[in-house]
Design a protein around this motif. Structure first.
Motif, short mmCIF file in Angstrom:
data_model
loop_
_atom_site.label_atom_id
_atom_site.label_comp_id
_atom_site.label_asym_id
_atom_site.label_seq_id
_atom_site.Cartn_x
_atom_site.Cartn_y
_atom_site.Cartn_z
N VAL A 37 47.79 42.77 42.80
CA VAL A 37 48.74 42.06 42.43
C VAL A 37 50.01 42.88 43.73
O VAL A 37 50.24 41.60 44.18
CB VAL A 37 49.19 42.24 41.13
CG1 VAL A 37 50.24 41.21 41.02
CG2 VAL A 37 48.31 41.67 40.36
N GLY A 38 50.04 43.77 43.53
CA GLY A 38 50.72 44.47 45.19
C GLY A 38 52.50 44.18 44.31
O GLY A 38 52.18 44.29 43.60
N VAL A 39 52.86 42.62 45.07
CA VAL A 39 53.80 42.63 45.05
C VAL A 39 54.29 40.95 45.13
O VAL A 39 54.88 40.62 45.38
CB VAL A 39 55.13 42.35 46.26
CG1 VAL A 39 55.44 44.61 45.82
CG2 VAL A 39 54.79 42.38 47.62
N LYS A 40 52.51 40.28 45.50
CA LYS A 40 52.52 39.36 45.44
C LYS A 40 52.23 38.29 44.15
O LYS A 40 51.95 39.37 42.82
CB LYS A 40 51.51 38.61 46.55
CG LYS A 40 51.83 38.90 47.32
CD LYS A 40 52.52 37.79 48.18
CE LYS A 40 52.91 38.83 49.71
NZ LYS A 40 51.88 38.32 50.75
N ASP A 41 52.74 36.81 43.41
CA ASP A 41 52.66 36.24 41.95
C ASP A 41 51.11 36.01 41.90
O ASP A 41 50.57 34.30 42.03
CB ASP A 41 53.59 35.10 42.23
CG ASP A 41 53.06 34.20 43.10
OD1 ASP A 41 52.17 34.33 44.87
OD2 ASP A 41 53.84 32.97 43.69
N ILE A 42 50.54 37.11 41.47
CA ILE A 42 49.09 36.88 41.53
C ILE A 42 48.92 36.80 39.97
O ILE A 42 48.98 38.01 39.33
CB ILE A 42 47.74 38.07 42.40
CG1 ILE A 42 47.38 37.05 43.72
CG2 ILE A 42 46.11 37.72 41.60
CD1 ILE A 42 47.19 38.72 44.23
N MET A 43 48.16 35.95 38.84
CA MET A 43 47.74 36.08 38.27
C MET A 43 45.97 35.68 38.08
O MET A 43 45.53 35.92 38.55
CB MET A 43 47.60 34.39 37.24
CG MET A 43 49.34 32.89 37.75
SD MET A 43 49.06 31.68 37.30
CE MET A 43 48.65 30.26 39.00
N MET A 44 45.95 37.23 37.34
CA MET A 44 44.58 37.71 36.16
C MET A 44 44.53 37.71 35.29
O MET A 44 45.40 37.09 33.94
CB MET A 44 45.29 39.55 36.99
CG MET A 44 45.12 39.79 38.59
SD MET A 44 44.88 41.66 38.67
CE MET A 44 42.90 41.43 38.36
N MET A 45 43.66 36.85 34.92
CA MET A 45 43.20 36.47 33.71
C MET A 45 42.08 37.87 33.57
O MET A 45 40.87 37.47 34.04
CB MET A 45 42.45 35.58 33.53
CG MET A 45 41.89 35.08 31.84
SD MET A 45 40.90 33.40 32.30
CE MET A 45 42.66 32.33 32.95
N TYR A 46 41.87 37.89 31.83
CA TYR A 46 40.47 38.57 31.93
C TYR A 46 39.32 38.40 31.28
O TYR A 46 39.84 37.29 30.54
CB TYR A 46 41.61 39.90 30.79
CG TYR A 46 40.01 40.89 30.20
CD1 TYR A 46 39.07 41.39 31.09
CD2 TYR A 46 39.51 41.60 28.89
CE1 TYR A 46 38.46 43.11 30.61
CE2 TYR A 46 38.79 42.69 28.52
CZ TYR A 46 38.60 42.94 29.32
OH TYR A 46 37.82 44.00 29.24
N SER A 47 38.13 38.59 31.88
CA SER A 47 37.25 37.62 31.84
C SER A 47 36.88 37.87 30.11
O SER A 47 35.09 37.74 29.88
CB SER A 47 36.28 37.75 33.03
OG SER A 47 35.80 39.05 33.12
N VAL A 48 37.02 39.15 29.29
CA VAL A 48 36.32 39.66 28.38
C VAL A 48 34.73 39.99 28.67
O VAL A 48 34.27 41.47 28.17
CB VAL A 48 36.82 38.40 27.36
CG1 VAL A 48 35.81 38.78 25.77
CG2 VAL A 48 38.10 38.09 27.45
N VAL A 49 34.29 39.23 29.11
CA VAL A 49 32.44 39.14 29.46
C VAL A 49 32.10 39.68 30.67
O VAL A 49 32.58 38.83 31.79
CB VAL A 49 32.14 38.23 28.81
CG1 VAL A 49 32.00 38.84 27.35
CG2 VAL A 49 32.07 37.20 29.04
N ASP A 50 31.58 40.16 30.87
CA ASP A 50 30.77 40.00 32.47
C ASP A 50 30.49 38.65 33.28
O ASP A 50 30.19 37.61 32.36
CB ASP A 50 29.33 40.79 32.63
CG ASP A 50 29.99 41.51 33.87
OD1 ASP A 50 31.06 41.18 34.87
OD2 ASP A 50 28.38 42.07 34.60
N ILE A 51 31.01 38.40 34.83
CA ILE A 51 31.00 37.43 34.77
C ILE A 51 29.52 37.42 35.60
O ILE A 51 29.00 37.60 36.72
CB ILE A 51 31.94 36.99 36.14
CG1 ILE A 51 34.02 37.04 35.39
CG2 ILE A 51 31.99 35.48 36.91
CD1 ILE A 51 34.14 37.17 36.69
N ALA A 52 28.85 36.71 34.45
CA ALA A 52 27.49 36.71 34.52
C ALA A 52 26.75 35.80 33.80
O ALA A 52 25.84 35.70 33.27
CB ALA A 52 26.57 37.92 34.39
N GLY A 53 26.63 34.08 34.01
CA GLY A 53 25.97 33.41 33.95
C GLY A 53 27.58 31.99 32.92
O GLY A 53 28.72 32.84 33.04
#
Length: 409
Positions: free
Chosen positions: A138-154
Motif C-alpha cells: 500500500v505504501g502511502v497510496k489509497d490502494i484497496m486490498m481484498m483478501y482472496s481467502v483461497v489461492d487465485i487458481a481457477g
C-alpha cells in the motif's frame, strides 16, 4: 481514448481469472484495458499491452526473461515495467481505475503500478497476502486490498463470489466518479501534523484555519503519515503546512518504528509552499511492546503509552543532533518558513512534573536549531508549552500571514 478499468497482471497463469473479472466489469458497463505481465507462457487472451512491452519498459525483453528463467529477475523487471506503463497510461487519460490480483509476485507487480498513480484514482488489489502486513504494497497510496481467502487458481464457487465482489466494487467506484459533476471548490488545502501528545495544539490550529476558510488535512505522524503528507505536497494538493509534529525525525535518527525516512521535512521546501514548523514530540522515540525495545536502550527513560506502544525519552545529545538536522533541512528550503519553539515543553509528556520533562533536552534542541538555522529564517521562542493555546495561535497567525504573502507573489 476514454477512461477505462485497467487490468494488470499475468494473463498466462491467471488468464482465466482476469478474463472473468474483465467480463464482469464489461457487463457492468465499464470498458477495460488489459496490461499483461505474464512471463511464462502466451496469454489466454489478447491484451492491450503485451508482456514484451512491459518487459522492455522494465529494461529487458520477454525473450531475455524466458531465456534467463530466473523468477526473481522477471518479477523485478515486470514490476519496473508495470509502473512505467501505468504512469504513461495515466498521462494519456486512459486510467479510470486499476485492478490487480495474485500471490506475492502478482501483488508486488500490481501494487507497484498502483503506487505510480495519483491518490484518488480507484485502485483495487485482490491478494493472497492481504490479511498480513500490507504496508509494502500500500505504501502511502489509497490502494484497496481484498483478501482472496483461497489461492487465485481457477474459478470456483468461492473465487467467483470474491472476484465478482471486487469487480463490482471497482465498477461502482469508477461509475460514481463519472457521474459526479466537477465540484467547484475554491478552498485552499493545508496540511497539519499531529500526534496524541500534540493533539490540543493541532486541533486548535485546525479549527482556527478552518474558520478562515481553508481546507485542512491532518496527518498522524506515525511514519506513513508524514510520508503521505509529503507525497500530497509533491502532487500539488497541499499549498501550505503547519508542521507541528516533527517527531518522525527522532525515530529516523534513533531507530524507532515511526520513521518517515531520510527525506522527511523536505517536500514543502522543495515545492516552495509556506510552512510553519515546530518541534512537537521530538522528546520521544516510538517502539512497540516493551519486549521489542532494542537491548542497547535498556537503561533509558520509558513511558508505556499503551500495551503496543512504548515511548523512549530522547537524550540531550540526540536533541542537539535533532536540532541540527531540522535546521539544515529547512536551510535548503525555497519556502517562506517560520520555526516556532515552545520552551516550556514539546509534548504532553514533556512538561513540568510530567514523565519526559526535560529542560536540558529542550535547551539542547533549541541550541541545535539556533546554531545551524539560516539567518533569514524566523525562529520564534515562546515561554509556553506546545499545547498552550497561545502557541497554536502564534503558529496559525504566522501561517496565515505566509499564505497571504504567497498569494500576492
Amino acid at each position: 481514448m476514454g477512461k477505462k478499468a485497467v487490468l494488470i497482471g499475468a494473463m498466462d497463469t491467471k488468464g482465466q481469472e482476469y478474463l472473468f473479472v474483465k467480463n464482469t466489469l464489461e457487463a457492468c458497463g465499464v470498458e477495460t484495458f488489459v496490461v499483461d505481465t505474464g512471463v511464462l507462457e502466451e496469454p489466454l487472451f489478447q491484451p492491450d499491452v503485451s508482456a514484451d512491452e512491459v518487459a522492455r519498459a522494465g529494461g529487458s525483453s520477454l525473450e531475455e526473461l524466458r531465456r534467463g528463467s530466473d523468477r526473481g529477475t522477471a518479477v523485478a523487471v515486470m514490476t519496473r515495467g508495470a509502473a512505467h506503463i501505468i504512469a504513461e497510461l495515466e498521462r494519456k487519460g486512459v486510467v479510470g481505475g486499476v485492478f490487480g490480483m495474485g500471490g506475492t509476485a502478482g501483488t508486488t507487480v500490481a501494487a507497484s503500478a498502483m503506487q505510480a498513480l495519483p491518490i484518488g484514482v480507484p485502485k483495487l488489489l485482490v491478494s493472497t497476502v492481504a490479511s498480513g502486513n500490507t504496508r509494502p504494497y500500500v505504501g502511502v497510496k489509497d490502494i484497496m486490498m481484498m483478501y482472496s481467502v483461497v489461492d487465485i487458481a481457477g474459478i470456483n464457487r468461492l473465487s467467483r463470489r470474491i472476484l465478482s465482489n471486487a469487480a463490482y466494487a471497482l465498477a461502482g467506484t469508477i461509475q460514481q466518479q463519472e457521474r459526479e459533476q466537477e465540484i467547484v471548490d475554491d478552498k485552499v488545502t493545508l496540511g497539519i501534523t499531529m500526534f496524541g501528545v500534540t493533539t490540543p495544539c493541532a486541533t486548535r490550529v485546525r479549527e482556527k484555519l478552518e474558520e478562515e476558510g481553508y481546507d485542512l488535512l491532518v496527518f498522524h505522524a506515525t511514519g506513513t503519515g508524514g510520508m503521505a503528507m509529503e507525497e500530497l505536497i509533491k502532487a500539488g494538493y497541499i499549498k501550505g503546512v503547519a508542521d507541528i509534529t516533527t517527531t518522525e525525525l527522532a525515530d529516523e535518527l534513533v531507530g524507532g518504528i515511526f520513521t518517515a525516512g531520510p527525506n522527511r521535512l523536505e517536500a514543502s521546501g522543495a515545492a516552495g509552499i509556506p510552512q510553519v514548523v515546530s518541534v512537537g514530540a521530538l522528546d520521544m522515540v516510538n517502539f512497540g511492546p516493551p519486549e521489542t525495545v532494542p537491548i542497547q536502550f535498556k537503561d533509558r527513560t520509558f513511558y508505556q503509552h499503551n500495551p503496543t506502544t512504548t515511548l523512549m525519552r530522547t537524550t540531550v545529545q540526540e536533541n542537539s543532533e535533532l536540532g541540527r538536522i531540522l535546521a539544515e533541512k529547512l536551510n535548503w528550503s525555497l519556502s517562506p518558513t517560520v520555526v516556532v519553539f515552545p520552551k516550556a515543553g514539546i509534548s504532553l509528556l514533556d512538561m513540568d512534573s510530567k514523565p519526559f520533562d526535560g529542560k536540558e533536552e529542550r535547551q539542547a534542541l533549541f541550541d541545535g536549531i539556533k546554531q545551524h538555522l539560516r539567518a533569514d529564517i524566523s525562529l520564534i521562542e515562546l515561554d509556553q508549552d506546545i499545547n498552550n493555546p497561545m502557541v497554536a495561535d502564534v503558529i496559525t497567525d504566522h501561517l496565515l500571514r505566509l499564505m497571504v504573502s504567497a498569494t500576492k507573489v
